[in-house]
Design an enzyme around this catalytic site. Structure first.
Site: not given
Length: 245
Positions: A81-83, A85, A224
């Protein structure tokens, strides 16, 4: 949905979050019979007491590789999720043969030599550096109100605000090494719509461009933070990703 496979899930949280963010999704996956791991990256969440300026992207990559090694994991659905990655893309160089599928939930998927600051653009990067200079002693990014990520429920915002922690700015500045394993591996891109985070538009454009070639492309009508606002819908998409090969 009934588990008939040995696949397990490793759920990797986003920036300034922790394994706690996956609580609702993890409980649902466990109820379906899947082994589920929600590691917290060094310096964040319940590991905030380890926060220091030396923590960088490589630290978080090693955190994730360590989960695979010490839990003897294989046939994994690896979810970022988000960062998250960023460490997932780096860890894939080491654990690709243990991963069945990768799921990118509104997540960054970097190319070799890119940092988070490269991916989010100069304006957002400068804003985060100002936050660090103003309220983070120059080396950590302080927490933001949860409404920044699109949450609107007052009680939920208050709960997330009580859990988020600062993050070393080095993790955002560090450039990643090779990521070819992440790009070539079977995977699913889940785009949150509307995400309310313009800084992720580059990741979304890449997802759309690659969806017909490498990745399955899905959307979810959520901000998000779908693991918090839409755990049932997200869980369903994650289970479907087991067979997205």
């Amino acid at each position: 949905m009934v588990s008939k496979q040995k696949s397990c899930f490793v759920l990797v949280h986003g920036g300034r979050h922790g394994g706690w963010a996956w609580r609702e999704v993890a409980s649902r996956l466990s109820a379906l019979g899947y082994s589920t791991y929600t590691p917290t990256l060094t310096g964040l969440g319940e590991r905030a007491h380890l926060l220091c300026a030396d923590i960088g992207l490589e630290t978080h990559i090693n955190d994730l590789v360590g989960v695979f090694e010490y839990e003897d994991l294989s046939d994994v659905v690896l979810v970022a999720h988000s960062y998250g990655g960023m460490p997932v893309a780096g860890a894939m160089q080491h654990v690709f043969d243990r991963v069945r599928s990768v799921v990118w939930v509104d997540a960054h998927l970097p190319q070799e030599g890119e940092s988070i600051f490269d991916l989010i653009g100069d304006e957002r990067a400068a804003e985060m550096m100002r936050m660090a200079d103003r309220d983070g002693e120059g080396w950590f990014v302080p927490t933001s109100d949860a409404s920044w990520w699109g949450l609107t429920d007052v009680e939920q915002v208050a709960w997330v605000n009580s859990k988020t922690t600062a993050q070393p700015i080095k993790t955002y500045r560090d450039k990643i090494g090779p990521t070819d394993r992440a790009w070539s591996h079977p995977g699913t891109m889940i785009e949150c719509n509307p995400s309310r985070l313009p800084a992720l538009e580059g990741a979304r454009q890449r997802a759309r461009a690659e969806s017909d070639l490498r990745f399955h492309h899905r959307t979810i009508d959520a901000c998000h933070e779908p693991m918090l606002t839409h755990p049932d819908e997200l869980t369903k998409l994650l289970v479907e990703a087991i067979d997205n090969l």
